[in-house]
Design a protein around this motif. Sequence first.
Motif, PDB file in Angstrom:
ATOM      1  N   PHE A 153      21.289   5.086  -6.390  1.00 36.53           N
ATOM      2  CA  PHE A 153      21.866   5.160  -5.153  1.00 36.53           C
ATOM      3  C   PHE A 153      21.486   3.692  -4.316  1.00 36.53           C
ATOM      4  CE2 PHE A 153      18.943   8.720  -6.064  1.00 36.53           C
ATOM      5  CZ  PHE A 153      18.163   8.302  -5.387  1.00 36.53           C
ATOM      6  N   TRP A 154      22.112   3.535  -3.128  1.00 38.76           N
ATOM      7  CA  TRP A 154      22.083   2.182  -2.519  1.00 38.76           C
ATOM      8  C   TRP A 154      20.864   1.754  -1.737  1.00 38.76           C
ATOM      9  CZ3 TRP A 154      21.108   1.363   2.740  1.00 38.76           C
ATOM     10  CH2 TRP A 154      20.767   2.621   3.474  1.00 38.76           C
ATOM     11  N   ASN A 155      19.729   2.788  -1.581  1.00 37.04           N
ATOM     12  CA  ASN A 155      18.819   2.281  -1.054  1.00 37.04           C
ATOM     13  C   ASN A 155      17.318   2.770  -1.894  1.00 37.04           C
ATOM     14  OD1 ASN A 155      18.758   4.993  -0.264  1.00 37.04           O
ATOM     15  ND2 ASN A 155      17.890   4.641   1.873  1.00 37.04           N
ATOM     16  N   LEU A 156      17.688   3.304  -3.058  1.00 37.46           N
ATOM     17  CA  LEU A 156      16.630   3.633  -4.103  1.00 37.46           C
ATOM     18  C   LEU A 156      15.383   4.213  -3.679  1.00 37.46           C
ATOM     19  CD1 LEU A 156      16.399   0.244  -5.868  1.00 37.46           C
ATOM     20  CD2 LEU A 156      17.908   1.838  -6.521  1.00 37.46           C
ATOM     21  N   PRO A 157      15.527   5.596  -2.709  1.00 33.53           N
ATOM     22  CA  PRO A 157      14.613   6.490  -2.905  1.00 33.53           C
ATOM     23  C   PRO A 157      14.273   6.905  -4.145  1.00 33.53           C
ATOM     24  CG  PRO A 157      16.494   7.536  -2.005  1.00 33.53           C
ATOM     25  CD  PRO A 157      16.798   6.085  -2.292  1.00 33.53           C
TER      26      PRO A 157
ATOM     27  N   PHE B 116       2.076  -7.511  -0.363  1.00 26.49           N
ATOM     28  CA  PHE B 116       3.177  -8.052   0.032  1.00 26.49           C
ATOM     29  C   PHE B 116       4.420  -7.938  -0.897  1.00 26.49           C
ATOM     30  CE2 PHE B 116       0.886 -10.177   3.427  1.00 26.49           C
ATOM     31  CZ  PHE B 116       1.603 -10.941   4.267  1.00 26.49           C
ATOM     32  N   ILE B 117       5.344  -6.946  -0.742  1.00 24.00           N
ATOM     33  CA  ILE B 117       6.038  -6.395  -1.775  1.00 24.00           C
ATOM     34  C   ILE B 117       7.570  -6.810  -1.309  1.00 24.00           C
ATOM     35  CG2 ILE B 117       7.184  -4.688  -3.064  1.00 24.00           C
ATOM     36  CD1 ILE B 117       4.207  -5.215  -3.398  1.00 24.00           C
ATOM     37  N   ILE B 118       8.179  -7.588  -2.233  1.00 26.01           N
ATOM     38  CA  ILE B 118       9.646  -8.028  -2.072  1.00 26.01           C
ATOM     39  C   ILE B 118      10.488  -6.857  -1.913  1.00 26.01           C
ATOM     40  CG2 ILE B 118      11.823  -9.537  -2.761  1.00 26.01           C
ATOM     41  CD1 ILE B 118       9.722 -11.430  -3.938  1.00 26.01           C
ATOM     42  N   LEU B 119      11.452  -6.472  -1.122  1.00 29.91           N
ATOM     43  CA  LEU B 119      12.332  -5.535  -0.967  1.00 29.91           C
ATOM     44  C   LEU B 119      13.626  -5.814  -1.332  1.00 29.91           C
ATOM     45  CD1 LEU B 119      11.080  -3.916   2.478  1.00 29.91           C
ATOM     46  CD2 LEU B 119      10.611  -2.994   0.063  1.00 29.91           C
ATOM     47  N   GLY B 120      14.673  -4.820  -1.684  1.00 27.97           N
ATOM     48  CA  GLY B 120      15.977  -5.165  -2.204  1.00 27.97           C
ATOM     49  C   GLY B 120      16.722  -5.777  -1.048  1.00 27.97           C
ATOM     50  N   ASP B 121      17.943  -6.306  -1.185  1.00 27.80           N
ATOM     51  CA  ASP B 121      18.821  -6.735  -0.015  1.00 27.80           C
ATOM     52  C   ASP B 121      19.173  -5.363   0.682  1.00 27.80           C
ATOM     53  OD1 ASP B 121      18.265  -9.449  -0.424  1.00 27.80           O
ATOM     54  OD2 ASP B 121      20.161  -9.487  -1.966  1.00 27.80           O
ATOM     55  N   SER B 122      19.604  -4.020   0.099  1.00 30.60           N
ATOM     56  CA  SER B 122      20.072  -3.131   0.619  1.00 30.60           C
ATOM     57  C   SER B 122      19.155  -2.354   1.597  1.00 30.60           C
ATOM     58  CB  SER B 122      20.951  -2.118  -0.464  1.00 30.60           C
ATOM     59  OG  SER B 122      19.618  -1.690  -1.383  1.00 30.60           O
ATOM     60  N   LEU B 123      17.837  -2.565   1.258  1.00 33.03           N
ATOM     61  CA  LEU B 123      17.024  -1.556   2.110  1.00 33.03           C
ATOM     62  C   LEU B 123      17.012  -2.101   3.218  1.00 33.03           C
ATOM     63  CD1 LEU B 123      16.066  -0.858  -0.871  1.00 33.03           C
ATOM     64  CD2 LEU B 123      13.815  -0.655   0.070  1.00 33.03           C
ATOM     65  N   TYR B 124      17.053  -1.206   4.475  1.00 35.87           N
ATOM     66  CA  TYR B 124      17.003  -1.398   5.779  1.00 35.87           C
ATOM     67  C   TYR B 124      17.666  -2.406   6.333  1.00 35.87           C
ATOM     68  CZ  TYR B 124      12.747   1.010   4.317  1.00 35.87           C
ATOM     69  OH  TYR B 124      11.980   1.967   3.863  1.00 35.87           O
ATOM     70  N   ASN B 125      18.896  -2.722   5.498  1.00 35.68           N
ATOM     71  CA  ASN B 125      19.989  -3.708   5.963  1.00 35.68           C
ATOM     72  C   ASN B 125      20.691  -3.785   7.022  1.00 35.68           C
ATOM     73  OD1 ASN B 125      21.880  -2.006   5.105  1.00 35.68           O
ATOM     74  ND2 ASN B 125      22.646  -3.271   3.271  1.00 35.68           N
ATOM     75  N   THR B 126      20.474  -2.874   7.863  1.00 38.82           N
ATOM     76  CA  THR B 126      21.312  -2.720   9.169  1.00 38.82           C
ATOM     77  C   THR B 126      20.526  -3.344  10.379  1.00 38.82           C
ATOM     78  OG1 THR B 126      20.566  -0.571   9.480  1.00 38.82           O
ATOM     79  CG2 THR B 126      22.609  -0.770   8.584  1.00 38.82           C
ATOM     80  N   THR B 127      19.316  -3.908  10.040  1.00 34.81           N
ATOM     81  CA  THR B 127      18.407  -4.446  10.858  1.00 34.81           C
ATOM     82  C   THR B 127      18.338  -5.822  11.048  1.00 34.81           C
ATOM     83  OG1 THR B 127      16.787  -2.548  11.016  1.00 34.81           O
ATOM     84  CG2 THR B 127      15.929  -4.668  11.728  1.00 34.81           C
ATOM     85  N   ASP B 128      18.661  -6.365  12.193  1.00 34.53           N
ATOM     86  CA  ASP B 128      18.668  -7.967  12.391  1.00 34.53           C
ATOM     87  C   ASP B 128      17.189  -8.563  12.295  1.00 34.53           C
ATOM     88  OD1 ASP B 128      19.019 -10.436  13.026  1.00 34.53           O
ATOM     89  OD2 ASP B 128      19.772 -10.233  14.805  1.00 34.53           O
ATOM     90  N   PHE B 129      16.688  -8.717  10.956  1.00 37.06           N
ATOM     91  CA  PHE B 129      15.389  -9.058  10.988  1.00 37.06           C
ATOM     92  C   PHE B 129      15.012 -10.632  11.263  1.00 37.06           C
ATOM     93  CE2 PHE B 129      15.439  -5.644   7.865  1.00 37.06           C
ATOM     94  CZ  PHE B 129      14.392  -4.925   8.164  1.00 37.06           C
ATOM     95  N   THR B 130      16.021 -11.324  11.702  1.00 34.65           N
ATOM     96  CA  THR B 130      15.780 -12.659  12.552  1.00 34.65           C
ATOM     97  C   THR B 130      15.179 -12.250  13.870  1.00 34.65           C
ATOM     98  OG1 THR B 130      18.045 -12.843  13.456  1.00 34.65           O
ATOM     99  CG2 THR B 130      17.398 -13.625  11.102  1.00 34.65           C
ATOM    100  N   ARG B 131      15.505 -10.970  14.411  1.00 37.45           N
ATOM    101  CA  ARG B 131      15.118 -10.467  15.981  1.00 37.45           C
ATOM    102  C   ARG B 131      14.049  -9.494  15.873  1.00 37.45           C
ATOM    103  NH1 ARG B 131      20.131  -8.768  18.610  1.00 37.45           N
ATOM    104  NH2 ARG B 131      18.588  -8.755  20.578  1.00 37.45           N
ATOM    105  N   PHE B 132      14.204  -8.762  14.915  1.00 37.77           N
ATOM    106  CA  PHE B 132      13.023  -7.481  14.710  1.00 37.77           C
ATOM    107  C   PHE B 132      12.330  -7.423  13.544  1.00 37.77           C
ATOM    108  CE2 PHE B 132      17.175  -6.405  17.340  1.00 37.77           C
ATOM    109  CZ  PHE B 132      16.438  -6.298  18.451  1.00 37.77           C
TER     110      PHE B 132
END
Length: 514
Positions: free
Chosen positions: A242-246, A174-190
Amino acid sequence: MPIPFLLLFFFLFFSPSQTTTPPKGFLIDCGALSGTQFEGRVWLPDSDFVSTGIPKNVTTPSVIIPTLQTVRSFPRLLNKKNCYNVPVYRGAKYMIRSTYFYGGVNGPDHPFPPVFDQIIDGTIWSVVNTTIDYANGNSTFYEAVFLAQSKFMTFCIASNIYTLSDPFLSALEFIILGDSLYNTTDFTRFGLTLVARNTFGYSGPSIRYPDDHFDRIWEPFGKSISNNFTKPITANVSVSGFWNLPPLKLFETHLGSDQLESLELRWPTPSLPTSKYYTALYFADNAAFSRIFNISVNGITYYRNLNAIPSGVVVFSNQWPLSGPTTITLTPSTTSSLGPLINAAEIFEVLSLGGRTSTRDVIALEKVKESFRNPPLDWNGDPCVPRQYSWSGITCSDGPRIRVVTLNLTSMQISGSLSPFVDNMTALINIWLRNNSLSGHIPNLNSLRMLETLHLEDNQFSGEIPSSLGNISSLNEVFLQNNNLTGQIPANLIGKPKLNLRTHGNNLLSPSAP
């Protein structure tokens, strides 16, 4: 087919630089009896996270990776789940990775690993099938991104009709991700479940921590493509932040050509089930001449006139509908001096969340579980969902707000007491606890205004009958016979219209009802 929402992001020079600090979260070595040190990171034994299953050692010799030397094996019980309860930060996004290495733990009578389901909270994440990887001597990992919506997340293993031997788990992260990663997804629904994450033009080992700050795993893409493209090294590309840290290492190589010709790439390799997908494609180049191209997926325009620049660019969609084989085509524009290239890509299937049982009911049931000395073994994870894996003795309502409506533990050899927290389960219609060994007082049930039947007969309850039962207008059956109850039957229960009251076999002062 509708064109999905597309975004283009340029990497930022002023973003924080990448760091080698280990990602935050939990690394769990399943079946291990003590902590494990591996590649500078600490893996915890799993005994504090799970209460079922048996630790086992794999029988395959010469397993080098220590976290694959043990597993936790679970009994093969159809439609029953076994869950890890992991403390999390509510509102944080977590990358969850489960790893499986069968290693012959089920013995010579079961040479092939089982097929089973894995579940996050109330959502079926995926089917686990490690047969091919086991035959090749490999481990299998699955990765997903979910939002923590409470203080704990549950990861569950569950047997289905295809499970032919005991399911198991090797490791869980269980790894905590940064706020910017995949942030276009509504994780309250998906949620997002990984299909593929590849680097192109690279032939070394998988890229992960410490190159990737979050220990995402980038596999080299070794499949052939339709054109004979070279795989040059991209030197001096300025993508240090960069924004999503690859990881920067992704941009040391690319797949492409300087010739003005199209690049056609079958990616991802597996044929995709009909669904919606989160896709991200990564590009960077330091060429002195322009490299501008159009991107299409299965013949549908994905992005026009992308300019691969030294500072890097990622283009992505958050819900692209795909089905079957997928082909990405990069076509040089009329203004480009060089042909197209690609450095890396990742794709997730978008999962609709399966819902959650009302927090009020979950807390109450946990208290009820604590008051029992031997609760049902499958009372872990979400009580109601997924529906086929609901707790034994639990019936739940339909609709967006999932409530527990029946508690039926008849003849399940349960001892202990009945917690007063059962009164917080305000949607209960039926309580059936007949023929167990429950003792202590019957709790007040003032809040259960929808309760219709209360069956507590053939137990060892003592004390008086709560007078609050007479205030529940919906009650039509109250069976209390054959307990150790004392005192008087409340007057508001005697002679109550349409109420079937049974109290014989107790030490009550009033005459027993029929």
